[in-house]
Every structure is written in structure tokens, then in C-alpha cells.
Design a protein around this motif. Structure first.
Motif, PDB file in Angstrom:
ATOM      1  N   GLY A  97      -3.940  14.015  -2.176  1.00 41.94           N
ATOM      2  CA  GLY A  97      -5.084  13.560  -1.394  1.00 41.94           C
ATOM      3  C   GLY A  97      -5.803  12.337  -1.925  1.00 41.94           C
ATOM      4  N   MET A  98      -5.184  11.610  -2.831  1.00 40.13           N
ATOM      5  CA  MET A  98      -5.813  10.396  -3.344  1.00 40.13           C
ATOM      6  C   MET A  98      -5.761   9.304  -2.276  1.00 40.13           C
ATOM      7  N   ARG A  99      -6.802   8.490  -2.245  1.00 42.01           N
ATOM      8  CA  ARG A  99      -6.858   7.389  -1.273  1.00 42.01           C
ATOM      9  C   ARG A  99      -6.243   6.133  -1.898  1.00 42.01           C
ATOM     10  N   LEU A 100      -5.127   5.698  -1.341  1.00 40.39           N
ATOM     11  CA  LEU A 100      -4.427   4.532  -1.876  1.00 40.39           C
ATOM     12  C   LEU A 100      -4.854   3.276  -1.133  1.00 40.39           C
ATOM     13  N   ILE A 101      -5.043   2.205  -1.867  1.00 41.27           N
ATOM     14  CA  ILE A 101      -5.275   0.898  -1.235  1.00 41.27           C
ATOM     15  C   ILE A 101      -3.928   0.327  -0.788  1.00 41.27           C
ATOM     16  N   ASP A 102      -2.921   0.511  -1.613  1.00 39.84           N
ATOM     17  CA  ASP A 102      -1.569   0.028  -1.302  1.00 39.84           C
ATOM     18  C   ASP A 102      -0.646   1.223  -1.094  1.00 39.84           C
ATOM     19  N   ASP A 103      -0.152   1.382   0.152  1.00 37.77           N
ATOM     20  CA  ASP A 103       0.794   2.463   0.425  1.00 37.77           C
ATOM     21  C   ASP A 103       2.146   2.177  -0.202  1.00 37.77           C
ATOM     22  N   GLU A 104       2.461   0.881  -0.287  1.00 35.90           N
ATOM     23  CA  GLU A 104       3.722   0.469  -0.912  1.00 35.90           C
ATOM     24  C   GLU A 104       3.390  -0.507  -2.037  1.00 35.90           C
ATOM     25  N   PRO A 105       4.224  -0.517  -3.087  1.00 32.26           N
ATOM     26  CA  PRO A 105       3.966  -1.424  -4.211  1.00 32.26           C
ATOM     27  C   PRO A 105       4.019  -2.893  -3.778  1.00 32.26           C
ATOM     28  N   ARG A 106       3.206  -3.722  -4.422  1.00 39.84           N
ATOM     29  CA  ARG A 106       3.226  -5.164  -4.220  1.00 39.84           C
ATOM     30  C   ARG A 106       3.704  -5.831  -5.515  1.00 39.84           C
ATOM     31  N   THR A 107       4.001  -7.139  -5.408  1.00 38.77           N
ATOM     32  CA  THR A 107       4.472  -7.851  -6.598  1.00 38.77           C
ATOM     33  C   THR A 107       3.283  -8.370  -7.386  1.00 38.77           C
ATOM     34  N   GLY A 108       3.188  -7.915  -8.628  1.00 38.73           N
ATOM     35  CA  GLY A 108       2.093  -8.336  -9.496  1.00 38.73           C
ATOM     36  C   GLY A 108       2.570  -9.326 -10.548  1.00 38.73           C
ATOM     37  N   ILE A 109       1.792  -9.453 -11.600  1.00 37.33           N
ATOM     38  CA  ILE A 109       2.087 -10.429 -12.648  1.00 37.33           C
ATOM     39  C   ILE A 109       3.415 -10.081 -13.329  1.00 37.33           C
ATOM     40  N   GLN A 110       4.165 -11.093 -13.716  1.00 41.30           N
ATOM     41  CA  GLN A 110       5.461 -10.950 -14.393  1.00 41.30           C
ATOM     42  C   GLN A 110       6.437 -10.086 -13.581  1.00 41.30           C
ATOM     43  N   ASP A 111       6.379 -10.262 -12.247  1.00 44.52           N
ATOM     44  CA  ASP A 111       7.279  -9.545 -11.343  1.00 44.52           C
ATOM     45  C   ASP A 111       7.202  -8.026 -11.469  1.00 44.52           C
ATOM     46  N   SER A 112       6.048  -7.541 -11.936  1.00 44.77           N
ATOM     47  CA  SER A 112       5.862  -6.093 -11.962  1.00 44.77           C
ATOM     48  C   SER A 112       5.669  -5.594 -10.532  1.00 44.77           C
ATOM     49  N   ARG A 113       5.794  -4.298 -10.358  1.00 48.53           N
ATOM     50  CA  ARG A 113       5.461  -3.667  -9.081  1.00 48.53           C
ATOM     51  C   ARG A 113       4.162  -2.909  -9.299  1.00 48.53           C
ATOM     52  N   VAL A 114       3.191  -3.171  -8.432  1.00 51.07           N
ATOM     53  CA  VAL A 114       1.861  -2.598  -8.651  1.00 51.07           C
ATOM     54  C   VAL A 114       1.305  -2.021  -7.361  1.00 51.07           C
ATOM     55  N   ALA A 115       0.402  -1.058  -7.499  1.00 46.19           N
ATOM     56  CA  ALA A 115      -0.329  -0.507  -6.357  1.00 46.19           C
ATOM     57  C   ALA A 115      -1.709  -0.083  -6.857  1.00 46.19           C
ATOM     58  N   PHE A 116      -2.699  -0.279  -5.988  1.00 51.20           N
ATOM     59  CA  PHE A 116      -4.069   0.084  -6.358  1.00 51.20           C
ATOM     60  C   PHE A 116      -4.503   1.372  -5.668  1.00 51.20           C
ATOM     61  N   VAL A 117      -5.308   2.136  -6.405  1.00 48.49           N
ATOM     62  CA  VAL A 117      -5.880   3.381  -5.902  1.00 48.49           C
ATOM     63  C   VAL A 117      -7.370   3.136  -5.685  1.00 48.49           C
ATOM     64  N   HIS A 118      -7.892   3.606  -4.567  1.00 52.70           N
ATOM     65  CA  HIS A 118      -9.287   3.316  -4.224  1.00 52.70           C
ATOM     66  C   HIS A 118     -10.247   3.977  -5.213  1.00 52.70           C
ATOM     67  N   PRO A 119     -11.259   3.223  -5.649  1.00 52.52           N
ATOM     68  CA  PRO A 119     -12.213   3.797  -6.612  1.00 52.52           C
ATOM     69  C   PRO A 119     -12.949   5.023  -6.079  1.00 52.52           C
ATOM     70  N   LYS A 120     -12.984   5.182  -4.741  1.00 50.76           N
ATOM     71  CA  LYS A 120     -13.664   6.374  -4.187  1.00 50.76           C
ATOM     72  C   LYS A 120     -12.930   7.657  -4.554  1.00 50.76           C
ATOM     73  N   SER A 121     -11.612   7.560  -4.856  1.00 54.34           N
ATOM     74  CA  SER A 121     -10.929   8.795  -5.279  1.00 54.34           C
ATOM     75  C   SER A 121     -10.702   8.854  -6.785  1.00 54.34           C
ATOM     76  N   THR A 122     -11.202   7.894  -7.512  1.00 55.60           N
ATOM     77  CA  THR A 122     -10.995   7.921  -8.978  1.00 55.60           C
ATOM     78  C   THR A 122     -12.325   7.817  -9.732  1.00 55.60           C
ATOM     79  N   GLY A 123     -13.364   8.368  -9.125  1.00 50.56           N
ATOM     80  CA  GLY A 123     -14.649   8.398  -9.819  1.00 50.56           C
ATOM     81  C   GLY A 123     -15.253   7.026 -10.065  1.00 50.56           C
ATOM     82  N   GLY A 124     -14.962   6.085  -9.172  1.00 47.20           N
ATOM     83  CA  GLY A 124     -15.610   4.781  -9.273  1.00 47.20           C
ATOM     84  C   GLY A 124     -14.839   3.739 -10.057  1.00 47.20           C
ATOM     85  N   VAL A 125     -13.639   4.104 -10.536  1.00 45.35           N
ATOM     86  CA  VAL A 125     -12.836   3.157 -11.317  1.00 45.35           C
ATOM     87  C   VAL A 125     -11.675   2.647 -10.469  1.00 45.35           C
TER      88      VAL A 125
END
Ligand code: CO
Length: 136
Positions: A97-125
Motif C-alpha cells: 500500500g505504499m504510494r509510489l511517485i514512479d510506477d516504473e523505474p527511470r534512468t538516474g545518475i550513472q545509468d542507475s535505475r531509480v524510483a521515488f516513493v511519496h513522502p506521504k507514505s514514508t513519514g515525510g521523507v
């Protein structure tokens, strides 16, 4: 689920000044610098043990970091946890039930794969999941 902290993201207004601050006063070496188009930022990675501080300066006025700077000014932006299997982490987070900002990974720094989780489901972080390039 996670091996270690990959990096701490810090929003900055002037990347050169901030790199100098971390180098001259905190003794951290600049390891990498890159414009990450996907996120509208220029980023620098500073070494700290097996992890990094990631300094982020917006290159586009509508980027998330630009909006963050407008709202809150410079400072801590996100924490990033490293994984070898980002898809498995995202599936598990969706299932719990976590709220994801990215449903699928995006390309981040150094060709990493990244996804963000909304701070509303992680206690503000704002939380980033990172799978470094070359892992899987
Ligand atoms: Co990051």
C-alpha cells in the motif's frame, strides 16, 4: 530488501559553491558530475564511505528540485536506498500500500535505475530506490 544507503540527496542553489563547501570543510572528494536530463538537474556525487552525498542543482525551472528550492530553500531533499532488484522492491511496496511517485523505474545518475516513493507514505521523507547500473 535494501543493502545500504546509496546516497543522501541535497538540494543546492549553486553546485560549484556546494562542491567547494563539502570538499574544503567536510573533506569529501567529488567523484562524479553529470546533468541528469530525466530529472532536470545537474548533480555531483561526493564520496563518503561506500555511499555518497548527491548535490542537486536544478537546470529546469519545472523540475522537482527547483520546486523544492522555491518552497523550502536549500537542504536535505531525499534519502536513497540501494537494491539489486528494483522491480521486486516496487512490487512489494505496491502490495503493502505504499504510494509510489514512479510506477516504473527511470534512468538516474550513472545509468542507475531509480524510483521515488511519496513522502506521504514514508513519514515525510522523500525516498528513492536505486539499482546501480550493472546489477541485473
Ligand atoms: Co538521488
Amino acid at each position: 530488501m535494501f543493502g545500504e544507503i546509496d546516497h543522501i540527496g541535497v538540494a543546492v542553489e549553486d553546485l560549484d559553491e556546494s562542491i567547494a563547501l563539502y570538499r574544503d570543510h567536510l573533506g569529501m572528494r567529488e567523484q562524479h558530475r553529470e546533468t541528469v536530463e530525466e530529472f532536470g538537474v545537474e548533480a555531483a556525487l561526493l564520496e563518503i564511505g561506500g555511499s555518497h552525498v548527491e548535490l542537486l542543482m536544478p537546470t529546469q525551472p519545472d523540475s522537482g528540485v527547483a520546486k523544492f528550492l522555491e518552497r523550502k530553500g536549500p537542504g536535505m531533499h531525499h534519502v536513497a536506498y540501494r537494491t539489486d532488484d528494483i522491480q521486486a522492491v516496487l512490487e512489494r511496496m505496491r502490495a503493502t500500500g505504499m504510494r509510489l511517485i514512479d510506477d516504473e523505474p527511470r534512468t538516474g545518475i550513472q545509468d542507475s535505475r531509480v524510483a521515488f516513493v511519496h513522502p506521504k507514505s514514508t513519514g515525510g521523507v522523500l525516498t528513492e530506490i536505486v539499482q546501480p547500473a550493472g546489477r541485473h
